[in-house]
Design a protein around this motif. Structure first.
Motif, short mmCIF file in Angstrom:
data_model
loop_
_atom_site.label_atom_id
_atom_site.label_comp_id
_atom_site.label_asym_id
_atom_site.label_seq_id
_atom_site.Cartn_x
_atom_site.Cartn_y
_atom_site.Cartn_z
N LEU A 168 -5.71 1.08 -7.78
CA LEU A 168 -4.53 1.21 -8.62
C LEU A 168 -4.04 2.66 -8.64
O LEU A 168 -2.82 2.90 -8.68
N LYS A 169 -4.97 3.60 -8.61
CA LYS A 169 -4.56 5.01 -8.51
C LYS A 169 -3.79 5.25 -7.21
O LYS A 169 -2.78 5.95 -7.19
N MET A 170 -4.30 4.67 -6.14
CA MET A 170 -3.62 4.83 -4.85
C MET A 170 -2.22 4.22 -4.90
O MET A 170 -1.25 4.80 -4.38
N GLY A 171 -2.08 3.06 -5.54
CA GLY A 171 -0.76 2.43 -5.69
C GLY A 171 0.20 3.32 -6.45
O GLY A 171 1.37 3.44 -6.10
N LEU A 172 -0.29 3.95 -7.52
CA LEU A 172 0.55 4.87 -8.30
C LEU A 172 0.95 6.08 -7.45
O LEU A 172 2.09 6.55 -7.53
N GLU A 173 0.04 6.59 -6.66
CA GLU A 173 0.35 7.74 -5.80
C GLU A 173 1.44 7.38 -4.79
O GLU A 173 2.39 8.15 -4.59
N VAL A 174 1.29 6.22 -4.17
CA VAL A 174 2.29 5.79 -3.19
C VAL A 174 3.65 5.64 -3.85
O VAL A 174 4.67 6.13 -3.35
N ALA A 175 3.68 4.97 -5.01
CA ALA A 175 4.95 4.75 -5.71
C ALA A 175 5.57 6.07 -6.15
O ALA A 175 6.79 6.25 -6.09
N SER A 176 4.74 7.02 -6.60
CA SER A 176 5.28 8.29 -7.09
C SER A 176 5.96 9.09 -5.99
O SER A 176 6.88 9.85 -6.25
N CYS A 177 5.51 8.90 -4.75
CA CYS A 177 6.15 9.60 -3.63
C CYS A 177 7.57 9.10 -3.40
O CYS A 177 8.41 9.84 -2.86
N MET A 178 7.86 7.87 -3.82
CA MET A 178 9.17 7.28 -3.57
C MET A 178 10.18 7.60 -4.67
O MET A 178 11.35 7.30 -4.53
N GLY A 179 9.72 8.19 -5.77
CA GLY A 179 10.64 8.52 -6.86
C GLY A 179 10.43 7.64 -8.07
O GLY A 179 9.41 6.96 -8.21
N ALA A 180 11.41 7.63 -8.96
CA ALA A 180 11.28 6.90 -10.22
C ALA A 180 11.28 5.39 -10.02
O ALA A 180 10.70 4.65 -10.80
N THR A 181 11.95 4.93 -8.95
CA THR A 181 12.10 3.49 -8.70
C THR A 181 11.69 3.17 -7.27
O THR A 181 11.97 3.94 -6.35
N VAL A 182 11.04 2.04 -7.09
CA VAL A 182 10.62 1.60 -5.75
C VAL A 182 11.17 0.20 -5.52
O VAL A 182 10.90 -0.72 -6.31
N SER A 183 11.95 0.04 -4.46
CA SER A 183 12.54 -1.27 -4.16
C SER A 183 11.52 -2.17 -3.46
O SER A 183 10.55 -1.69 -2.87
N MET A 184 11.77 -3.47 -3.51
CA MET A 184 10.86 -4.42 -2.86
C MET A 184 10.88 -4.25 -1.35
O MET A 184 9.87 -4.50 -0.68
N LEU A 190 5.85 -0.52 3.25
CA LEU A 190 4.65 0.28 3.06
C LEU A 190 3.40 -0.59 3.00
O LEU A 190 2.31 -0.13 3.37
N SER A 191 3.53 -1.84 2.54
CA SER A 191 2.38 -2.75 2.57
C SER A 191 1.93 -2.99 4.01
O SER A 191 0.73 -2.96 4.31
N PHE A 192 2.90 -3.20 4.90
CA PHE A 192 2.58 -3.39 6.31
C PHE A 192 2.00 -2.11 6.91
O PHE A 192 1.02 -2.14 7.67
N HIS A 193 2.59 -0.97 6.56
CA HIS A 193 2.14 0.31 7.11
C HIS A 193 0.72 0.65 6.66
O HIS A 193 -0.11 1.10 7.46
N LEU A 194 0.42 0.42 5.37
CA LEU A 194 -0.88 0.78 4.81
C LEU A 194 -1.91 -0.33 4.92
O LEU A 194 -3.08 -0.13 4.58
N GLN A 195 -1.45 -1.53 5.35
CA GLN A 195 -2.34 -2.69 5.48
C GLN A 195 -2.98 -3.05 4.13
O GLN A 195 -4.19 -3.30 4.03
N ILE A 196 -2.14 -3.06 3.08
CA ILE A 196 -2.59 -3.45 1.75
C ILE A 196 -1.51 -4.33 1.12
O ILE A 196 -0.39 -4.39 1.62
N ASP A 197 -1.86 -5.02 0.04
CA ASP A 197 -0.87 -5.79 -0.72
C ASP A 197 -0.35 -4.88 -1.84
O ASP A 197 -0.82 -4.95 -2.99
N LEU A 198 0.60 -4.03 -1.51
CA LEU A 198 1.10 -3.05 -2.47
C LEU A 198 1.78 -3.73 -3.65
O LEU A 198 1.71 -3.24 -4.78
N SER A 199 2.43 -4.86 -3.41
CA SER A 199 3.10 -5.57 -4.49
C SER A 199 2.10 -6.03 -5.55
O SER A 199 2.35 -5.88 -6.76
N ALA A 200 0.97 -6.57 -5.12
CA ALA A 200 -0.05 -7.01 -6.07
C ALA A 200 -0.63 -5.83 -6.84
O ALA A 200 -0.89 -5.93 -8.05
N ILE A 201 -0.81 -4.72 -6.15
CA ILE A 201 -1.34 -3.52 -6.81
C ILE A 201 -0.36 -3.02 -7.87
O ILE A 201 -0.74 -2.70 -9.00
#
Length: 415
Positions: A168-184, A190-201
């Motif tokens: 969850l910390k990693m998810g917050l870090e990724v989102a914070s790099c994108m700014g105040a809002t992150v689009s789907m 980024l889910s494909f790039h990082l090989q994680i389910d970022l949406s679930a996180i």
């Protein structure tokens, strides 16, 4: 028979040593006395900060006494709904939606729920409705959903952030790099790039109050300071590497699908990474060209401040000896930067970029655009004498056809 006398001592964590001795004495003397019922309230998180303090030692000693320890956790949604329902004197089914929002905003903390209800009433979002035959409480859910969280709730969020699992910390870090809002769209890329389910996180992060889900299209940080705290969990080097990696991943998708919005997002991310993060000359050249492309798009929209920033970044991504190995791209970027500077009435910038072209361009034809922008800028600054000297000096080096072209453009500028 009458019940025991109840003695409630609140905020024991702030008690001085003398008070703690008195409390201990009272407890010892009342072991066999069933006529007194003691109730203590203490914030264990406060005393844990000072493990050698008298309060901490006293608290540890109470663990050996025949006392019942009750840990008060935050309320769940049903608990918050019961609290709101009782407060507003409405059936629980009527307050359920409001309670869900308050539970999310206050993290189930009863004190913060009360604070939020008080704020809603003062702001006019929670009001008495005169509709129908019965006067009752009503509320505006749209305004409540857009209400910023309070400083007290924010402070709690900041403390809780450090306790989150690593994913969850990693998810917050990724989102914070994108700014105040992150689009789907960004989340999927980024889910494909990082090989994680970022949406679930991010859904889990949202459930803990750090972000909000805006309909089904975006995630938004619940406060700008939450985003800042998540961003600052990373080192400067890690942040720049993430910006570059995320920007390149989004860029690939944007170019494949011809999506200008994603293209701007990707170039902004790459620029925040910086040119010194990359060592591949081919990628640096590609990024320089992309900055020229999005800069020209910004200039076409008359956003010359952004355009100039893109052109400057493009120049910074050029490789060593770029006038030799990336000649045309260098000409284009410097001419574009001079033109944007002219549109911003920045004569110093026009001189700087034009002079670079004059120094390194190999033909008079390649200097034509820079000279035109320089003369135009000087004329706009009312430096007419200097503009005339520059034009005459340049005309002396031009052939007849180029003189006519330059004079035609200069005439249009003056008109």
């Amino acid at each position: 028979s009458p019940g025991p006398i109840t003695i409630l001592l609140d905020d024991v964590q702030w008690a001085d040593p003398s008070s703690l001795l008195l409390i201990t004495s009272l407890l010892e003397s009342s072991k066999e006395n069933k006529c007194v019922f003691f109730l203590f309230c203490i914030r264990d998180n406060e005393i844990q900060r000072s493990p050698n303090s008298p309060v901490f030692n006293w608290y540890q000693s109470t663990l050996k006494m025949p006392l019942k320890h009750i840990t008060l956790a935050n309320l769940n949604e049903e608990g918050v709904n019961s609290l709101v329902s009782d407060t507003l004197c409405l059936f629980p089914r009527l307050t359920r939606h409001l309670s869900q929002v308050l539970h999310h905003r206050a993290l189930g903390n009863p004190f913060f729920v009360w604070q939020l209800l008080d704020t809603l009433q003062k702001e006019g979002y929670l009001y008495h409705s005169l509709r129908g035959t019965v006067k009752r409480w009503a509320w505006d859910m749209d305004k409540i959903n857009s209400l910023r969280i309070s400083d007290s709730v924010l402070a709690l969020l900041m403390r809780e952030m450090n306790k989150l699992p690593d994913d969850l910390k990693m998810g917050l870090e990724v989102a914070s790099c994108m700014g105040a809002t992150v689009s789907m769209d960004i989340v999927r890329i980024l889910s494909f790039h990082l090989q994680i389910d970022l949406s679930a996180i991010l859904d889990s992060v949202t459930g803990k109050g750090f972000m909000d889900r805006i309909e089904t299209s975006n995630y938004r940080f619940s406060h700008d300071r939450v985003q800042q705290a998540a961003y600052e969990m990373m080192s400067d080097e890690r942040r720049r590497e993430n910006h570059m990696a995320f920007g390149l991943a989004i860029c690939s998708h944007a170019l494949e699908n011809g999506n200008d919005e994603l293209l701007f997002t990707s170039v902004n991310q790459i620029n925040r990474g910086g040119h010194d993060v990359l060592s591949d000359p081919c990628k640096k050249a590609m990024i320089a060209a992309l900055n020229l492309k999005v800069g020209n798009k910004s200039a076409a929209l008359t956003d010359f401040d952004s355009a100039l920033a893109y052109f400057k970044h493009g120049i910074s991504f050029l490789n060593e000896e770029y006038w030799k190995h990336q000649y045309q791209l260098s000409i284009d970027l410097h001419n574009a930067a001079a033109d944007a500077s002219c549109a911003l009435s920045d004569t110093v910038g026009v001189r700087f970029y034009s002079q670079s072209v004059f120094s390194y361009a190999v033909s008079l034809e390649d200097k034509l655009d820079a000279m035109f922008v320089l003369v135009k800028s000087l004329r706009m600054a009312l430096a007419l004498s200097e503009a005339e000297k520059c034009a005459v000096r340049f005309l002396q080096d031009l052939g007849q056809n180029k003189i006519l072209e330059f004079e035609h453009r200069l005439f249009r500028c003056i008109i």
